[in-house]
Each structure stands twice: as C-alpha cells, then as structure tokens.
Write a protein that holds these residues in place. Sequence first.
Motif, mmCIF file in Angstrom:
data_model
loop_
_atom_site.group_PDB
_atom_site.id
_atom_site.type_symbol
_atom_site.label_atom_id
_atom_site.label_comp_id
_atom_site.label_asym_id
_atom_site.label_seq_id
_atom_site.Cartn_x
_atom_site.Cartn_y
_atom_site.Cartn_z
ATOM 1 N N THR A 60 0.822 -1.073 0.118
ATOM 2 C CA THR A 60 0.152 -0.065 -0.002
ATOM 3 C C THR A 60 0.965 1.226 0.009
ATOM 4 O O THR A 60 1.903 1.268 0.812
ATOM 5 C CB THR A 60 -0.985 -0.212 1.019
ATOM 6 O OG1 THR A 60 -1.952 1.220 1.201
ATOM 7 C CG2 THR A 60 -0.242 0.099 2.434
ATOM 8 N N ASP A 61 0.580 2.226 -0.924
ATOM 9 C CA ASP A 61 1.333 3.389 -0.881
ATOM 10 C C ASP A 61 0.298 4.536 -1.390
ATOM 11 O O ASP A 61 -0.754 4.456 -1.925
ATOM 12 C CB ASP A 61 2.329 3.210 -1.957
ATOM 13 C CG ASP A 61 3.831 2.880 -1.386
ATOM 14 O OD1 ASP A 61 4.322 3.991 -0.723
ATOM 15 O OD2 ASP A 61 4.305 1.952 -2.040
ATOM 16 N N SER A 62 0.683 5.691 -0.886
ATOM 17 C CA SER A 62 -0.042 6.799 -1.141
ATOM 18 C C SER A 62 0.792 7.668 -2.427
ATOM 19 O O SER A 62 1.871 7.345 -2.612
ATOM 20 C CB SER A 62 -0.248 7.857 0.042
ATOM 21 O OG SER A 62 -0.927 7.257 1.034
ATOM 22 N N GLY A 80 -3.357 9.921 -11.102
ATOM 23 C CA GLY A 80 -4.115 8.566 -11.284
ATOM 24 C C GLY A 80 -2.954 7.447 -11.611
ATOM 25 O O GLY A 80 -2.882 6.383 -11.221
ATOM 26 N N TRP A 81 -2.327 7.847 -12.890
ATOM 27 C CA TRP A 81 -1.223 6.655 -13.435
ATOM 28 C C TRP A 81 -0.451 6.525 -12.380
ATOM 29 O O TRP A 81 -0.112 5.454 -12.107
ATOM 30 C CB TRP A 81 -0.904 7.385 -14.679
ATOM 31 C CG TRP A 81 0.123 6.715 -15.383
ATOM 32 C CD1 TRP A 81 1.421 6.268 -14.937
ATOM 33 C CD2 TRP A 81 0.030 5.710 -16.420
ATOM 34 N NE1 TRP A 81 1.843 5.365 -15.735
ATOM 35 C CE2 TRP A 81 1.081 5.065 -16.764
ATOM 36 C CE3 TRP A 81 -1.227 5.316 -17.226
ATOM 37 C CZ2 TRP A 81 1.477 4.186 -17.892
ATOM 38 C CZ3 TRP A 81 -1.147 4.693 -18.404
ATOM 39 C CH2 TRP A 81 -0.006 3.768 -18.925
ATOM 40 N N LEU A 82 0.076 7.775 -11.825
ATOM 41 C CA LEU A 82 1.383 7.622 -10.740
ATOM 42 C C LEU A 82 1.057 6.676 -9.661
ATOM 43 O O LEU A 82 1.634 5.942 -9.106
ATOM 44 C CB LEU A 82 1.860 8.944 -10.484
ATOM 45 C CG LEU A 82 2.902 8.654 -9.438
ATOM 46 C CD1 LEU A 82 4.135 8.250 -10.139
ATOM 47 C CD2 LEU A 82 3.569 10.471 -9.011
ATOM 48 N N LEU A 83 -0.384 6.982 -9.189
ATOM 49 C CA LEU A 83 -0.820 6.122 -8.124
ATOM 50 C C LEU A 83 -0.815 4.695 -8.511
ATOM 51 O O LEU A 83 -0.147 3.953 -7.589
ATOM 52 C CB LEU A 83 -2.220 6.433 -7.650
ATOM 53 C CG LEU A 83 -3.077 5.651 -6.590
ATOM 54 C CD1 LEU A 83 -2.037 5.921 -5.182
ATOM 55 C CD2 LEU A 83 -4.271 5.913 -6.488
ATOM 56 N N ALA A 84 -1.038 4.299 -9.538
ATOM 57 C CA ALA A 84 -1.087 3.041 -9.747
ATOM 58 C C ALA A 84 0.337 2.198 -9.997
ATOM 59 O O ALA A 84 0.579 1.167 -9.731
ATOM 60 C CB ALA A 84 -2.093 2.765 -11.011
ATOM 61 N N THR A 85 1.035 3.201 -10.548
ATOM 62 C CA THR A 85 2.377 2.822 -11.041
ATOM 63 C C THR A 85 3.156 2.961 -9.604
ATOM 64 O O THR A 85 4.071 1.637 -9.612
ATOM 65 C CB THR A 85 3.127 4.002 -11.691
ATOM 66 O OG1 THR A 85 2.630 4.127 -12.996
ATOM 67 C CG2 THR A 85 4.649 3.643 -11.930
ATOM 68 N N ILE A 86 3.054 3.577 -8.638
ATOM 69 C CA ILE A 86 3.625 3.370 -7.520
ATOM 70 C C ILE A 86 3.482 1.989 -6.824
ATOM 71 O O ILE A 86 4.483 1.477 -6.376
ATOM 72 C CB ILE A 86 3.336 4.309 -6.400
ATOM 73 C CG1 ILE A 86 4.012 5.730 -6.994
ATOM 74 C CG2 ILE A 86 3.818 4.296 -4.989
ATOM 75 C CD1 ILE A 86 3.343 6.924 -6.170
ATOM 76 N N ASN A 87 2.324 1.489 -6.613
ATOM 77 C CA ASN A 87 1.848 0.298 -6.021
ATOM 78 C C ASN A 87 2.401 -0.870 -6.948
ATOM 79 O O ASN A 87 2.634 -2.036 -6.313
ATOM 80 C CB ASN A 87 0.515 0.228 -5.673
ATOM 81 C CG ASN A 87 0.221 1.321 -4.556
ATOM 82 O OD1 ASN A 87 0.209 0.769 -3.335
ATOM 83 N ND2 ASN A 87 -0.338 2.320 -4.739
ATOM 84 N N LEU A 88 2.198 -0.816 -8.227
ATOM 85 C CA LEU A 88 2.644 -1.887 -8.850
ATOM 86 C C LEU A 88 4.070 -2.076 -9.029
ATOM 87 O O LEU A 88 4.453 -3.363 -9.150
ATOM 88 C CB LEU A 88 2.019 -1.574 -10.493
ATOM 89 C CG LEU A 88 0.460 -1.790 -10.573
ATOM 90 C CD1 LEU A 88 -0.003 -1.296 -11.905
ATOM 91 C CD2 LEU A 88 -0.266 -3.093 -10.283
#
Length: 360
Positions: A60-62, A80-88
């Motif tokens: 989990t990451d913010s 939105g793209w970065l939020l997904a990238t950080i976690n993936l």
Amino acid sequence: MSGVTELSPIGDGVRLGDLGEHAILEHILRPRYGGVRGFGDDCAVLDAMEGLRGELVATTDSCPTPLVTILGETDPYHAGWLLATINLSDLAAAGATPLGLVVNYTLPKTTTAGEFRRLLDGVDDCTKVHGTKVVGGDLRDGPVRQLTATAIGRCVPGGRLGRAGAEAGDRLLLVGSPGYLWAYALLVEKQAQLPGPLVADIRERACRPMAQVAAGRTLATAGLARAAMDVSDGLFPTVRTLCGANGLGARITKDIRLDDAPADVCAQSGLGRFELAQAWGDWTLVVAVRVQDVALAKKILAGEGVAAQEIGSLVPREEGISLDDGESWEGIAQERFSPSSWHGGEVPKLITEVLGRRAG
C-alpha cells in the motif's frame, strides 16, 4: 444532489460536493466499475487465476504531488497513473503477478466530475497496461486531495523476491530506462532543447512511467533474481537498503547508460549521466543476480523489450558502498521524515537538490 435523477448524465463541470456519495456511486463509478465482481460490497473480490499457486503479496502506498504537476501537467490523469505505478512497482520488486488494486480517494468537494473521471482514467489505463484492474475502494471528502491504493499480487511457488537473499559477488542489474522524469524537468526549465518529437517522447515517459512488472515476474519465474527493490527514492537509497538487508557493501559504476535523448539533455545541461541516472521517478528495479546468470537475465529481459544493464557488484560489508573511482558514495536520497522528503517546491531548487548540483 442538484436535481440529478437516475437517468440524467453528470456533466464534467459538476462538483462532487453538489452530487453527494450516492449520485457519484451511481452515475460515475457504477458505469465504470459496475461489471467488477463484488462492486458495491464492503470487500473486493479477487478472481483466482487458474493454475497459479504461490504466495499472495500486498503493498500500500500513497501518491504525492507528481513532479509533472509542478512542471505544468495539471491533468489529474497523471496523478491517477502515478498512484497505480507506485503500487504496481512494489509488486514488480516482489516478482508478483498483479491480481487487483484497491483504491482510496479523499477529494475536496470542489472537485468536478470531469476531474474525477480523469483521475479514474489514469488509474484504469495504467492497471490495464499491466494486466490488472481496480477491484474495490473507498471515496470520501476532505479539504485536500489524498490518493492511496493497495495492490495485491501472487508469486509463483518459491519465487517471491525480497530485499534479502543476495551474496557477495552478486552483480546488480538496473532494470528499466532511467533519466526521463528529470530530463523533462530540465527541458521545461530550458536547460536543454531537443526537437519536438523527442521532447514529446520524454514528456510521455515522464507523465506515464512504467512499473517493471513483467521484468520482475520474468526474473522471479526463471529463478534468476536473488533480491530486488524498486527505485522509488533514488538509486543510492535503493542500493544502501539492499546492502543493509544482506549485510553487504557495494561497488557501483558511474558509467550508467541513458537512452540517447536523456543523454543529450545531460550533455546540454552540464550534468553527467550518473547524476540523472541516480535520481528517482522512473520506477526502475535494482536486482541482484549471480555473476553466471547476468548474460541470461539480460537476454531474457531484452526479449521482453526491457532494458537492463549491470551497474555494479555486491562486496563484503567492510568495503562499504563506493563508486568505481574508489570514492565513498554518499548519494542523494528522497528520504521520508528528513529534509529531502518530497513535498514539491520550486523547480530550479528541486533540480539542484535532486540532481546534486545546479544544472546549466
């Protein structure tokens, strides 16, 4: 709810605070996610992948304010793209196959439906690229935007990667192409100039960084990676953390390759390639590989269309962390709860802090 009915569409200019949670759910989220199994329930449902066993992993990451937003790219899509990238990217470092993303959005009531849709577009497009999707989440209002996600993945049996497991003599591979985010910052600050198509390519790579999910999974499945970590805070803290987890030191080369366009930006800006390569923001991986497996690992990754290069080796702890010129490496870290913790700021000052010296 501003007269919203079950049949009326929600225009992009309508503020979320004028809709209310029910209308947001029914008119924005249900048309997008209504086909996801368990939509509307309190718990997300993860589809079992036939024939795939192994450990489940979760992260989990913010999402902080993206650098590209400070550079003028204010479309919520990028957050939105970065939020997904950080976690993936964390799943990539575990060698995991993503199963789904659970999201948590706190948004001001003044957020428009159009801004919200663009945020959702960024998350959905990024997850789709990596073969997964949003499976659940939570939405609430608050004074400032806060974006958090939890990514769940599954590793092949016995194939989960962690930070520990490497030995002295192992080589370190940098997986992915570094330098694009801060090359774009230098271009925006007019520290360099490139032809329009090259600028567009660098901008695209900066705004839509790719988590190395396929590369991590490939190396883990082939049994070639002994330890791995994604470069989220910079190359130096990544290497330092891997060394600490394994009780080792490292010797790192300054001769790190960049793609031609970021390398050109370096040359024009008066920076060395290493100064750009050690910065954060491109979501590469650092992977420890046995010396005899380096060639095979690079060949397999090349077959996946992923760049990989050897950047150094792990050495006994007493040798410390040094560069190939023999000097101790005290690199730049975007370290939380420290003066270098990322909270944005003015671009010229950020370039100086992150790249180690003033460009230009």
